[in-house]
Scaffold this motif. Sequence first.
Motif, PDB file in Angstrom:
ATOM      1  N   LEU A 119      44.729 -11.093  -7.938  1.00  0.00           N
ATOM      2  CA  LEU A 119      44.719 -11.594  -9.308  1.00  0.00           C
ATOM      3  C   LEU A 119      43.584 -12.568  -9.604  1.00  0.00           C
ATOM      4  N   CYS A 120      43.110 -13.295  -8.590  1.00  0.00           N
ATOM      5  CA  CYS A 120      42.065 -14.285  -8.865  1.00  0.00           C
ATOM      6  C   CYS A 120      40.908 -14.255  -7.877  1.00  0.00           C
ATOM      7  N   GLY A 121      41.021 -13.463  -6.805  1.00  0.00           N
ATOM      8  CA  GLY A 121      39.915 -13.345  -5.859  1.00  0.00           C
ATOM      9  C   GLY A 121      39.863 -14.405  -4.789  1.00  0.00           C
ATOM     10  N   THR A 122      40.841 -15.300  -4.731  1.00  0.00           N
ATOM     11  CA  THR A 122      40.856 -16.337  -3.703  1.00  0.00           C
ATOM     12  C   THR A 122      40.983 -15.708  -2.309  1.00  0.00           C
ATOM     13  N   PRO A 123      40.157 -16.120  -1.355  1.00  0.00           N
ATOM     14  CA  PRO A 123      40.300 -15.579   0.003  1.00  0.00           C
ATOM     15  C   PRO A 123      41.594 -16.052   0.658  1.00  0.00           C
ATOM     16  N   LEU A 124      42.215 -15.158   1.419  1.00  0.00           N
ATOM     17  CA  LEU A 124      43.489 -15.443   2.060  1.00  0.00           C
ATOM     18  C   LEU A 124      43.408 -15.131   3.549  1.00  0.00           C
ATOM     19  N   PRO A 125      44.230 -15.814   4.356  1.00  0.00           N
ATOM     20  CA  PRO A 125      44.249 -15.497   5.789  1.00  0.00           C
ATOM     21  C   PRO A 125      44.899 -14.143   6.020  1.00  0.00           C
ATOM     22  N   GLY A 126      44.404 -13.424   6.992  1.00  0.00           N
ATOM     23  CA  GLY A 126      44.976 -12.126   7.306  1.00  0.00           C
ATOM     24  C   GLY A 126      43.950 -11.018   7.190  1.00  0.00           C
ATOM     25  N   VAL A 127      44.408  -9.797   7.346  1.00  0.00           N
ATOM     26  CA  VAL A 127      43.546  -8.619   7.336  1.00  0.00           C
ATOM     27  C   VAL A 127      43.860  -7.774   6.117  1.00  0.00           C
ATOM     28  N   ASP A 128      42.835  -7.282   5.477  1.00  0.00           N
ATOM     29  CA  ASP A 128      43.009  -6.440   4.298  1.00  0.00           C
ATOM     30  C   ASP A 128      43.445  -5.039   4.731  1.00  0.00           C
ATOM     31  N   ASP A 129      44.696  -4.686   4.434  1.00  0.00           N
ATOM     32  CA  ASP A 129      45.200  -3.356   4.787  1.00  0.00           C
ATOM     33  C   ASP A 129      45.388  -2.479   3.551  1.00  0.00           C
ATOM     34  N   GLY A 130      44.765  -2.896   2.440  1.00  0.00           N
ATOM     35  CA  GLY A 130      44.820  -2.099   1.229  1.00  0.00           C
ATOM     36  C   GLY A 130      46.006  -2.387   0.331  1.00  0.00           C
ATOM     37  N   VAL A 131      46.881  -3.299   0.728  1.00  0.00           N
ATOM     38  CA  VAL A 131      48.044  -3.665  -0.083  1.00  0.00           C
ATOM     39  C   VAL A 131      47.711  -4.932  -0.887  1.00  0.00           C
TER      40      VAL A 131
END
Length: 243
Positions: A49-61
């Motif tokens: 929703l806002c593009g803020t980076p988050l911890p973790g891996v992008d799995d397409g969800v």
Amino acid sequence: MAWAGLQTALQLIYPPRCLTCGGMVESDFGLCGPCWRDTPFIGGLICDLCGTPLPGVDDGVAVHCDDCMTTERPWQQGRAALLYRDAGRRLVLSLKHGDRHDVVRPAAKWMAQAVRPLLREDTLIAPVPLHWSRMARRRFNQSALLATALARETGRKTCPDLLLRTTRTRSLEGLTRDARFAMLTGSIRAHPQHGASIEGRSVLLVDDVMTSGATLAAAAEACHASRAREVCVIALARVANQP
């Protein structure tokens, strides 16, 4: 050949300089190695929703940050190219207050890379508007410069005056999130001449910095009031904590 020779001569007289530190670089509108490393480009897992980076891996969800889980966003998806800190903050401030329009072209390329998955064939790109009095003092709307360059970069149409800022609000600096939203509610509306351009369209709103999202929310609500099919947002920089 004559044009190529003129370009070579100009580069000898005015060699390309880094956008941030002014050091020598290989091409115009670029960053030197150290400044590139110090520029906080956003990548990896991000809030949808806002593009803020988050911890973790992008799995397409699609995932959302804490702010977007507690604050209703009147848009479908959002992105940002940079974090608003270090070299990212300096670039934004140089554009906004330093008349550094040379920042616009590379910034549009970074924003295009971030927002490309959200673009539709009929996407109409529009900037967050300035109140006329502020525009008269500043002489330009940095968000409009970014929107125009982004439209050129992505091959989409743009309407620089799609929205109007009908209320002059005080500076938002130092205000709480709730105060920002309260002050900006109803402060933006569609331009009477362009309201029909919004109906049934996908609209991409452009701003230089997203902090609380209050300004973008007011702009998105104005688009929905004119029956936009969907609204997405893109900011050059996002104010956020590091993941």
